[in-house]
Design a protein around this motif. Structure first.
Motif, PDB file in Angstrom:
ATOM      1  N   CYS A  68       0.822  -1.218   0.000  1.00 42.56           N
ATOM      2  CA  CYS A  68       0.000   0.000   0.000  1.00 42.56           C
ATOM      3  C   CYS A  68       0.852   1.263   0.000  1.00 42.56           C
ATOM      4  O   CYS A  68       0.337   2.351  -0.266  1.00 42.56           O
ATOM      5  CB  CYS A  68      -0.932   0.009   1.217  1.00 42.56           C
ATOM      6  SG  CYS A  68      -2.284  -1.159   1.064  1.00 42.56           S
ATOM      7  N   GLY A  69       2.148   1.133   0.328  1.00 43.47           N
ATOM      8  CA  GLY A  69       3.028   2.305   0.251  1.00 43.47           C
ATOM      9  C   GLY A  69       3.772   2.659   1.522  1.00 43.47           C
ATOM     10  O   GLY A  69       4.485   3.662   1.559  1.00 43.47           O
ATOM     11  N   ALA A  70       3.632   1.845   2.570  1.00 47.07           N
ATOM     12  CA  ALA A  70       4.338   2.152   3.821  1.00 47.07           C
ATOM     13  C   ALA A  70       5.844   1.929   3.663  1.00 47.07           C
ATOM     14  O   ALA A  70       6.278   1.082   2.874  1.00 47.07           O
ATOM     15  CB  ALA A  70       3.813   1.280   4.954  1.00 47.07           C
ATOM     16  N   THR A  71       6.633   2.687   4.423  1.00 44.97           N
ATOM     17  CA  THR A  71       8.092   2.503   4.443  1.00 44.97           C
ATOM     18  C   THR A  71       8.530   1.843   5.750  1.00 44.97           C
ATOM     19  O   THR A  71       9.254   0.862   5.742  1.00 44.97           O
ATOM     20  CB  THR A  71       8.817   3.851   4.252  1.00 44.97           C
ATOM     21  OG1 THR A  71       8.496   4.340   2.947  1.00 44.97           O
ATOM     22  CG2 THR A  71      10.324   3.690   4.363  1.00 44.97           C
ATOM     23  N   MET A  72       8.105   2.386   6.892  1.00 41.66           N
ATOM     24  CA  MET A  72       8.346   1.735   8.181  1.00 41.66           C
ATOM     25  C   MET A  72       7.032   1.073   8.612  1.00 41.66           C
ATOM     26  O   MET A  72       5.950   1.446   8.140  1.00 41.66           O
ATOM     27  CB  MET A  72       8.798   2.742   9.243  1.00 41.66           C
ATOM     28  CG  MET A  72      10.089   3.479   8.922  1.00 41.66           C
ATOM     29  SD  MET A  72      11.548   2.427   8.757  1.00 41.66           S
ATOM     30  CE  MET A  72      11.911   2.050  10.479  1.00 41.66           C
ATOM     31  N   LEU A  73       7.140   0.104   9.531  1.00 43.43           N
ATOM     32  CA  LEU A  73       5.964  -0.662   9.972  1.00 43.43           C
ATOM     33  C   LEU A  73       5.965  -0.767  11.495  1.00 43.43           C
ATOM     34  O   LEU A  73       6.967  -1.181  12.078  1.00 43.43           O
ATOM     35  CB  LEU A  73       6.018  -2.078   9.390  1.00 43.43           C
ATOM     36  CG  LEU A  73       6.057  -2.184   7.867  1.00 43.43           C
ATOM     37  CD1 LEU A  73       6.364  -3.621   7.455  1.00 43.43           C
ATOM     38  CD2 LEU A  73       4.743  -1.729   7.251  1.00 43.43           C
ATOM     39  N   GLN A  74       4.868  -0.376  12.115  1.00 38.38           N
ATOM     40  CA  GLN A  74       4.805  -0.446  13.581  1.00 38.38           C
ATOM     41  C   GLN A  74       3.827  -1.507  14.056  1.00 38.38           C
ATOM     42  O   GLN A  74       2.766  -1.705  13.479  1.00 38.38           O
ATOM     43  CB  GLN A  74       4.445   0.921  14.156  1.00 38.38           C
ATOM     44  CG  GLN A  74       5.556   1.944  13.928  1.00 38.38           C
ATOM     45  CD  GLN A  74       5.307   3.253  14.643  1.00 38.38           C
ATOM     46  OE1 GLN A  74       4.202   3.506  15.134  1.00 38.38           O
ATOM     47  NE2 GLN A  74       6.326   4.092  14.704  1.00 38.38           N
ATOM     48  N   ILE A  75       4.224  -2.162  15.149  1.00 36.17           N
ATOM     49  CA  ILE A  75       3.444  -3.258  15.719  1.00 36.17           C
ATOM     50  C   ILE A  75       3.072  -2.901  17.159  1.00 36.17           C
ATOM     51  O   ILE A  75       3.947  -2.646  17.986  1.00 36.17           O
ATOM     52  CB  ILE A  75       4.256  -4.567  15.690  1.00 36.17           C
ATOM     53  CG1 ILE A  75       4.719  -4.860  14.253  1.00 36.17           C
ATOM     54  CG2 ILE A  75       3.436  -5.724  16.245  1.00 36.17           C
ATOM     55  CD1 ILE A  75       5.605  -6.081  14.133  1.00 36.17           C
ATOM     56  N   GLY A  76       1.794  -2.843  17.445  1.00 34.64           N
ATOM     57  CA  GLY A  76       1.321  -2.481  18.782  1.00 34.64           C
ATOM     58  C   GLY A  76       0.741  -3.675  19.506  1.00 34.64           C
ATOM     59  O   GLY A  76       1.397  -4.324  20.329  1.00 34.64           O
ATOM     60  N   THR A  77      -0.515  -3.998  19.183  1.00 34.79           N
ATOM     61  CA  THR A  77      -1.220  -5.071  19.888  1.00 34.79           C
ATOM     62  C   THR A  77      -0.434  -6.388  19.876  1.00 34.79           C
ATOM     63  O   THR A  77      -0.302  -7.049  20.909  1.00 34.79           O
ATOM     64  CB  THR A  77      -2.617  -5.291  19.260  1.00 34.79           C
ATOM     65  OG1 THR A  77      -3.369  -4.074  19.387  1.00 34.79           O
ATOM     66  CG2 THR A  77      -3.357  -6.421  19.955  1.00 34.79           C
ATOM     67  N   GLN A  78       0.092  -6.779  18.710  1.00 33.64           N
ATOM     68  CA  GLN A  78       0.774  -8.077  18.633  1.00 33.64           C
ATOM     69  C   GLN A  78       2.066  -8.084  19.449  1.00 33.64           C
ATOM     70  O   GLN A  78       2.445  -9.107  20.007  1.00 33.64           O
ATOM     71  CB  GLN A  78       1.024  -8.460  17.173  1.00 33.64           C
ATOM     72  CG  GLN A  78       1.492  -9.896  16.982  1.00 33.64           C
ATOM     73  CD  GLN A  78       0.511 -10.944  17.521  1.00 33.64           C
ATOM     74  OE1 GLN A  78      -0.697 -10.712  17.548  1.00 33.64           O
ATOM     75  NE2 GLN A  78       1.033 -12.072  17.976  1.00 33.64           N
ATOM     76  N   LEU A  79       2.724  -6.923  19.555  1.00 35.74           N
ATOM     77  CA  LEU A  79       3.917  -6.813  20.409  1.00 35.74           C
ATOM     78  C   LEU A  79       3.515  -6.968  21.870  1.00 35.74           C
ATOM     79  O   LEU A  79       4.194  -7.647  22.656  1.00 35.74           O
ATOM     80  CB  LEU A  79       4.618  -5.460  20.172  1.00 35.74           C
ATOM     81  CG  LEU A  79       5.737  -5.079  21.141  1.00 35.74           C
ATOM     82  CD1 LEU A  79       6.865  -6.099  21.145  1.00 35.74           C
ATOM     83  CD2 LEU A  79       6.282  -3.686  20.794  1.00 35.74           C
ATOM     84  N   GLU A  80       2.387  -6.365  22.233  1.00 35.04           N
ATOM     85  CA  GLU A  80       1.891  -6.499  23.607  1.00 35.04           C
ATOM     86  C   GLU A  80       1.572  -7.972  23.917  1.00 35.04           C
ATOM     87  O   GLU A  80       1.865  -8.466  25.001  1.00 35.04           O
ATOM     88  CB  GLU A  80       0.654  -5.599  23.778  1.00 35.04           C
ATOM     89  CG  GLU A  80      -0.160  -5.803  25.035  1.00 35.04           C
ATOM     90  CD  GLU A  80       0.608  -5.552  26.318  1.00 35.04           C
ATOM     91  OE1 GLU A  80       1.424  -4.619  26.348  1.00 35.04           O
ATOM     92  OE2 GLU A  80       0.374  -6.319  27.283  1.00 35.04           O
ATOM     93  N   LYS A  81       0.988  -8.676  22.945  1.00 34.84           N
ATOM     94  CA  LYS A  81       0.587 -10.069  23.163  1.00 34.84           C
ATOM     95  C   LYS A  81       1.785 -11.025  23.164  1.00 34.84           C
ATOM     96  O   LYS A  81       1.822 -11.963  23.956  1.00 34.84           O
ATOM     97  CB  LYS A  81      -0.386 -10.516  22.064  1.00 34.84           C
ATOM     98  CG  LYS A  81      -1.779  -9.882  22.165  1.00 34.84           C
ATOM     99  CD  LYS A  81      -2.703 -10.421  21.070  1.00 34.84           C
ATOM    100  CE  LYS A  81      -4.129  -9.879  21.258  1.00 34.84           C
ATOM    101  NZ  LYS A  81      -5.066 -10.411  20.247  1.00 34.84           N
TER     102      LYS A  81
END
Ligand code: DHB
Length: 314
Positions: free
Chosen positions: A265-278
């Motif tokens: 879709c065009g992202a360059t960096m990717l952030q992980i919230g919920t899955q990092l918490e889990k």
């Protein structure tokens, strides 16, 4: 073997993965954990001028398909994160990261916090969070188009360091047009899309009660629930923003395929919230392996070969 090497602003990272702000980044110890993990970079907890305890607990819950939270900006105060950022920058100038800045009081605190950073020795990346949905009585700044324009005008009149904005999800094509038109007028380096889907409601089926205490149970929704909305926001801004404004894709990244779709879709960096918490910090190693497998299957050597190349149906 393909590479995940990613250029973001003037920095090169080993891979595009980061935590999403709020997860694993409240204390210097948390931040050290990220700095030593397999993540390519990291972002700190959104800081307000003064330290805050946040909303009453329970205020976060993992759900089968995501999470709900109404943390209320608990943080150690801007000076805490800024002093630590300056120390990190001096110790390892080539290890870039993102300092997240919010506001509890509203408009003037945003300006004041950015002035504090401008006047400091920190010259790395800053994420101006215009989208916290969890402060009782305070709206999400970036849903007010006029105020957002006014705020960015005031800040860019004095702020000369690289910064971007964290946006809430939008749900109407006209809103994408309007927000992109505003952002394109300012020297921002990136956007981060999306913050949680604000003010969702989750109900415990056994007890007929809400699951978090603040705001009568209303809270920001993250995780699997939000991926289609996140992908739409990344795509909509990728096709509307200036070419020099990069995108951090956040929302519903649980595995390599989710990461691949955000990049498509065009992202360059990717952030992980919920899955990092889990899952904890081990998520970064797993997801890189999964993304590399997909790239190998499709014959890509680097992310640049497919970033933004989502196909339409003719
Ligand atoms: C909080 C939640 C957010 O989504 C955000 O962007 C900033 C702060 C919070 O409740 O602490």
């Amino acid at each position: 073997m393909p590479t995940l090497t990613t250029k973001f602003h003037s920095h090169t990272f080993e891979n595009p993965f980061m935590n999403a702000s709020g997860v694993h980044c409240m204390s210097i110890q948390d931040i050290d954990g990220l700095a030593h993990s397999a993540a390519g970079s990291f972002v700190t907890k959104s800081a307000t001028k003064a330290a805050r305890a946040g909303n009453p607990e329970p205020r976060y819950l993992n759900l089968d398909f995501g999470s709900i939270n109404s943390m209320g900006l608990p943080n150690n105060g801007l000076d805490y994160y800024l002093d630590d950022a300056i120390r990190r920058q001096q110790a390892a100038p080539d290890k870039a990261f993102v300092l997240s800045v919010a506001s509890y009081e509203g408009f003037h605190e945003y300006v004041e916090n950015m002035r504090t950073i401008q006047n400091s020795d920190y010259n790395g990346l800053v994420e101006l969070n215009l989208s916290c949905p969890n402060v009782p009585g305070k709206p999400q700044m970036a849903y007010d188009f006029e105020d957002t324009h006014r705020l960015l005008s005031e800040i860019t009149a004095f702020y000369t360091k690289p910064f971007g904005v964290k946006l809430p999800p939008y749900f109407d094509l006209l809103h994408f047009d309007q927000m992109a038109k505003i952002l394109n007028q300012f020297p921002i380096k990136f956007i981060n899309s999306i913050n949680s889907i604000g003010n969702g409601l989750y109900i415990d089926a056994k007890t007929d009660t809400v699951v978090i205490k603040p705001k009568a149970g209303f809270g920001g929704i993250g995780g699997e629930y939000v991926k289609p909305t996140a992908l739409a926001n990344v795509r909509a801004f990728y096709t509307r923003l200036r070419d020099d404004i990069q995108i951090i894709g956040t929302g519903g990244i649980l595995n390599g395929q989710d990461a691949y779709e955000h990049l498509l879709c065009g992202a360059t960096m990717l952030q992980i919230g919920t899955q990092l918490e889990k899952e904890g910090l081990a998520v970064f190693d797993r997801i890189q392996k999964e993304l590399l497998e997909i790239m190998t299957e499709k014959g890509y050597q680097s992310i640049d070969e497919f970033r933004g190349k989502l196909k339409a149906i003719d």
